[in-house]
Design an enzyme around this catalytic site. Structure first.
Site, PDB file in Angstrom:
ATOM      1  N   ARG A  70      -5.089  -9.821  -2.021  1.00 44.35           N
ATOM      2  CA  ARG A  70      -3.681 -10.208  -1.442  1.00 44.35           C
ATOM      3  C   ARG A  70      -3.829 -10.199  -0.152  1.00 44.35           C
ATOM      4  O   ARG A  70      -3.113 -11.266   0.511  1.00 44.35           O
ATOM      5  CB  ARG A  70      -2.778  -8.619  -1.816  1.00 44.35           C
ATOM      6  CG  ARG A  70      -1.641  -8.811  -1.257  1.00 44.35           C
ATOM      7  CD  ARG A  70      -0.773  -7.527  -1.354  1.00 44.35           C
ATOM      8  NE  ARG A  70      -0.596  -7.223  -2.943  1.00 44.35           N
ATOM      9  CZ  ARG A  70       0.514  -7.800  -3.711  1.00 44.35           C
ATOM     10  NH1 ARG A  70       1.327  -8.435  -3.066  1.00 44.35           N
ATOM     11  NH2 ARG A  70       0.515  -7.414  -4.938  1.00 44.35           N
ATOM     12  N   TYR A  96     -10.810  -6.472 -12.625  1.00 43.13           N
ATOM     13  CA  TYR A  96     -11.509  -7.924 -12.507  1.00 43.13           C
ATOM     14  C   TYR A  96     -12.202  -8.100 -11.149  1.00 43.13           C
ATOM     15  O   TYR A  96     -11.854  -7.317 -10.172  1.00 43.13           O
ATOM     16  CB  TYR A  96     -10.342  -9.135 -12.861  1.00 43.13           C
ATOM     17  CG  TYR A  96      -9.020  -8.692 -11.819  1.00 43.13           C
ATOM     18  CD1 TYR A  96      -8.947  -9.039 -10.462  1.00 43.13           C
ATOM     19  CD2 TYR A  96      -7.874  -8.178 -12.316  1.00 43.13           C
ATOM     20  CE1 TYR A  96      -7.851  -9.149  -9.780  1.00 43.13           C
ATOM     21  CE2 TYR A  96      -6.801  -7.847 -11.601  1.00 43.13           C
ATOM     22  CZ  TYR A  96      -6.689  -8.145 -10.376  1.00 43.13           C
ATOM     23  OH  TYR A  96      -5.810  -8.113  -9.432  1.00 43.13           O
ATOM     24  N   ASP A 111      10.435  -9.813  -5.246  1.00 43.65           N
ATOM     25  CA  ASP A 111      10.758  -8.512  -5.579  1.00 43.65           C
ATOM     26  C   ASP A 111      12.086  -7.982  -5.037  1.00 43.65           C
ATOM     27  O   ASP A 111      12.724  -6.977  -5.783  1.00 43.65           O
ATOM     28  CB  ASP A 111       9.798  -7.568  -5.268  1.00 43.65           C
ATOM     29  CG  ASP A 111       8.497  -7.499  -6.123  1.00 43.65           C
ATOM     30  OD1 ASP A 111       8.714  -7.935  -7.059  1.00 43.65           O
ATOM     31  OD2 ASP A 111       7.336  -6.837  -5.648  1.00 43.65           O
TER      32      ASP A 111
END
Length: 383
Positions: A100, A203, A281
């Site tokens: 991120r 991952y 969001d």
């Protein structure tokens, strides 16, 4: 237009880059004192990567691992149940595993290069929807703009001004998040290890040097939302003590996991009013079971920028933005909500039957199994 964006996350910075590129004067206000490394890994799926390509920044993520497959596995030994081969369908080039913080840095640079101003350490207290100029109150200072965009996330300051209070509902699930060294030579794929009442996603990140972990457990106890809560790693390992294979090796490496409760929030009824709009969001929080939160914010940013180029008044353009986005995000949220129970089957006979059905379907109709996501990954808001 003069535009103020509240929040310098992925959606806010993408909107800043897109809008500045269209000639608007952009001012991004961020509460944190700096754009520091927060959160962990995210999956940028093809629908999100198309926005990054349109913004001209996708090439900056070439070092991010490409997702070659999604692998569903049973919890005890980590044996594979179903493999969705992204590479076989040529989808791996458009699907990346990204930290991120790396994506935020790329988008911040793009926004600044397009002319946006990013101000950190600015706390927005409220917004005053009005025409012809809306205003935000930030650190006691009134800042007016033609448009104020609320990209301030799950606990948005702007959302309740447009929609009133809407209490969230605890889902009965909590999630830990951590990154660990890649001690298992984790391949470039997303693994979902499924167990009774819990699952673990892993991952690789940053050229494969690290592995991102998201561990979800069903529980009755309420846990406050937010990534700022740090938990004892032994609590995480106890919750997943029956998970074997490579997952156990990765869990052994966890040092300071973040822990947060998962809550369902309704999609906002009103995404805009009198010079104020919401995205990401702030408008439509989603649970992390489809890896689409960041991708939906990227799509929102692009569609909002395009909608503002339409003819007509600002209200009609913002209405076009909400109209173009609402049905899609509602479908994504519903799909994410439906995934959790599939991963958490508790009764052994039912779990065995479900996993057997997945194995058979994966062997007999692999294209059909992967094709069920064409509506999601094949969508292109930039077309």
């Amino acid at each position: 237009m003069d535009v103020v964006i509240v929040g310098a996350g992925i959606g806010g910075l993408a909107a800043g880059a897109a809008l500045a590129g269209h000639g608007h004067a952009i001012r991004v206000l961020e509460r944190s004192p700096e754009l520091r490394e927060v959160g962990a890994g995210i999956q940028v799926s093809p629908n999100g990567l198309r926005v990054l390509e349109a913004l001209g920044v996708a090439g900056r993520l070439d070092d991010a691992p490409r997702a070659r497959a999604v692998s569903l596995r049973e919890h005890r030994r980590g044996a594979e149940v179903l493999r969705l081969d992204l590479a076989a369908r040529g989808m791996d080039a458009g699907y990346r595993f990204v930290h991120r913080a790396d994506l935020v840095a790329v988008l911040a640079e793009a926004a600044r290069a397009a002319g946006a101003v990013i101000e950190t350490g600015v706390s927005v207290e409220t917004v005053d929807p009005a025409e012809p100029a809306a205003a935000v109150l930030a650190d006691g200072t009134r800042i007016e703009a033609d448009l104020v965009i609320g990209a301030d996330g799950l606990h948005s300051v702007l959302r309740p001004v447009l929609n009133g209070a809407a209490p969230a509902r605890f889902t009965g699930q909590v999630a830990w998040r951590a990154t660990v060294p890649n001690v298992i030579d984790h391949p470039s794929e997303a693994r979902v290890q499924m167990g009774p009442g819990r699952h673990l996603v892993s991952y690789p990140l940053r050229g494969g040097a690290r592995v991102n972990l998201v561990a979800v457990e069903e529980r009755k106890a309420w846990t406050a939302e937010g990534w700022q809560h740090t938990d004892d790693p032994e609590a995480l390992r106890r919750a997943f003590r029956r998970f074997g294979g490579p997952a156990a090796q990765l869990l052994a490496e966890v040092e300071a996991p973040g822990l947060w409760g998962l809550f369902r929030h309704p999609v906002a009824a009103h995404w805009h009013r009198k010079g104020v709009a919401l995205l990401g969001d702030a408008a439509h929080p989603t649970l992390p079971f489809l890896a689409q939160g960041a991708n939906m914010a990227l799509e929102d940013a692009w569609v909002l920028a395009r909608a503002l180029e339409l003819p007509g008044g600002l209200g009609s353009r913002l209405h076009a933005y909400q109209t173009r986005r609402r049905a899609r995000v509602e479908r994504v949220i519903a799909a994410a909500d439906g995934n959790a129970w599939k991963y958490h089957l508790r009764t052994p006979p039912i779990r065995f039957a479900a996993h057997t059905a997945l194995r058979i379907a994966g062997r007999l109709a692999p294209d059909r199994m992967l094709g069920q996501f064409d509506w999601l990954y094949g969508h292109d808001v930039t077309a």
